[in-house]
Design a protein around this motif. Structure first.
Motif, PDB file in Angstrom:
ATOM      1  N   ASP A  55       8.472 -38.269  14.885  1.00  0.00           N
ATOM      2  CA  ASP A  55       8.198 -39.485  15.658  1.00  0.00           C
ATOM      3  C   ASP A  55       8.993 -39.463  16.959  1.00  0.00           C
ATOM      4  OD1 ASP A  55       6.386 -40.510  13.870  1.00  0.00           O
ATOM      5  OD2 ASP A  55       7.911 -41.592  12.715  1.00  0.00           O
ATOM      6  N   CYS A  56      10.253 -39.039  16.858  1.00  0.00           N
ATOM      7  CA  CYS A  56      11.077 -38.919  18.064  1.00  0.00           C
ATOM      8  C   CYS A  56      10.486 -37.868  19.002  1.00  0.00           C
ATOM      9  CB  CYS A  56      12.509 -38.534  17.705  1.00  0.00           C
ATOM     10  SG  CYS A  56      13.542 -39.919  17.194  1.00  0.00           S
ATOM     11  N   GLU A  57      10.089 -36.757  18.431  1.00  0.00           N
ATOM     12  CA  GLU A  57       9.491 -35.670  19.218  1.00  0.00           C
ATOM     13  C   GLU A  57       8.271 -36.179  19.994  1.00  0.00           C
ATOM     14  OE1 GLU A  57       9.781 -32.364  19.733  1.00  0.00           O
ATOM     15  OE2 GLU A  57       7.739 -31.771  20.211  1.00  0.00           O
ATOM     16  N   ARG A  58       7.422 -36.973  19.313  1.00  0.00           N
ATOM     17  CA  ARG A  58       6.205 -37.480  19.955  1.00  0.00           C
ATOM     18  C   ARG A  58       6.553 -38.442  21.093  1.00  0.00           C
ATOM     19  NH1 ARG A  58       3.953 -42.024  18.913  1.00  0.00           N
ATOM     20  NH2 ARG A  58       5.055 -42.259  16.941  1.00  0.00           N
ATOM     21  N   VAL A  59       7.481 -39.366  20.815  1.00  0.00           N
ATOM     22  CA  VAL A  59       7.869 -40.337  21.842  1.00  0.00           C
ATOM     23  C   VAL A  59       8.482 -39.629  23.039  1.00  0.00           C
ATOM     24  CG1 VAL A  59       9.386 -42.277  22.359  1.00  0.00           C
ATOM     25  CG2 VAL A  59       8.169 -42.191  20.172  1.00  0.00           C
ATOM     26  N   TRP A  60       9.326 -38.632  22.755  1.00  0.00           N
ATOM     27  CA  TRP A  60       9.962 -37.862  23.834  1.00  0.00           C
ATOM     28  C   TRP A  60       8.882 -37.271  24.745  1.00  0.00           C
ATOM     29  CZ3 TRP A  60      15.244 -35.261  23.273  1.00  0.00           C
ATOM     30  CH2 TRP A  60      15.568 -34.540  24.415  1.00  0.00           C
ATOM     31  N   ARG A  61       7.876 -36.672  24.142  1.00  0.00           N
ATOM     32  CA  ARG A  61       6.841 -36.027  24.952  1.00  0.00           C
ATOM     33  C   ARG A  61       6.026 -37.047  25.736  1.00  0.00           C
ATOM     34  NH1 ARG A  61       3.970 -31.005  22.032  1.00  0.00           N
ATOM     35  NH2 ARG A  61       4.634 -31.706  19.994  1.00  0.00           N
ATOM     36  N   GLU A  62       5.783 -38.223  25.113  1.00  0.00           N
ATOM     37  CA  GLU A  62       5.067 -39.280  25.842  1.00  0.00           C
ATOM     38  C   GLU A  62       5.864 -39.684  27.076  1.00  0.00           C
ATOM     39  OE1 GLU A  62       2.752 -41.346  22.058  1.00  0.00           O
ATOM     40  OE2 GLU A  62       4.341 -42.429  23.098  1.00  0.00           O
ATOM     41  N   ILE A  63       7.169 -39.800  26.918  1.00  0.00           N
ATOM     42  CA  ILE A  63       8.020 -40.172  28.058  1.00  0.00           C
ATOM     43  C   ILE A  63       7.942 -39.089  29.129  1.00  0.00           C
ATOM     44  CG2 ILE A  63      10.406 -40.514  28.791  1.00  0.00           C
ATOM     45  CD1 ILE A  63      10.914 -41.723  25.962  1.00  0.00           C
ATOM     46  N   GLU A  64       8.047 -37.853  28.721  1.00  0.00           N
ATOM     47  CA  GLU A  64       8.036 -36.760  29.691  1.00  0.00           C
ATOM     48  C   GLU A  64       6.722 -36.705  30.463  1.00  0.00           C
ATOM     49  OE1 GLU A  64      10.522 -34.740  30.545  1.00  0.00           O
ATOM     50  OE2 GLU A  64      11.812 -35.872  29.197  1.00  0.00           O
ATOM     51  N   HIS A  65       5.621 -36.962  29.795  1.00  0.00           N
ATOM     52  CA  HIS A  65       4.316 -36.852  30.453  1.00  0.00           C
ATOM     53  C   HIS A  65       4.091 -37.943  31.487  1.00  0.00           C
ATOM     54  CE1 HIS A  65       2.529 -34.247  26.993  1.00  0.00           C
ATOM     55  NE2 HIS A  65       3.394 -33.610  27.736  1.00  0.00           N
TER      56      HIS A  65
END
Ligand SMILES: [Zn+2]
Length: 75
Positions: A55-65
């Motif tokens: 879940d953290c990994e997904r949120v991190w990537r959403e932020i980066e994008h």
């Protein structure tokens, strides 16, 4: 500043100006409120990390994008 921090049996990501200290409660990117203990730091030094919190990994990537520079790089 986003970084990975093991706590509560998982490797969570946290967005904070400083790394959490042992015993500090922090809110991980996935929304979990967790606090690392001494053991979490010892485990990192031994190279035996807990499973990644996806879940953290997904949120991190959403932020980066959402960041234009990273968007260009990803194309
Ligand atoms: Zn998490």
């Amino acid at each position: 500043v986003k970084r990975w921090q093991q706590a509560g049996g998982k490797l969570h990501a946290v967005d904070a100006p400083h790394p959490p200290m042992p015993g500090d409660e922090f809110r991980a990117l996935c929304g979990d409120r967790v606090s690392p203990n001494r053991d979490d730091y010892d485990v990192i030094n031994r190279g035996a990390l807990r499973p990644t919190c996806w879940d953290c990994e997904r949120v991190w990537r959403e932020i980066e994008h959402m960041e234009p520079i990273d968007y260009e790089v990803s194309r």
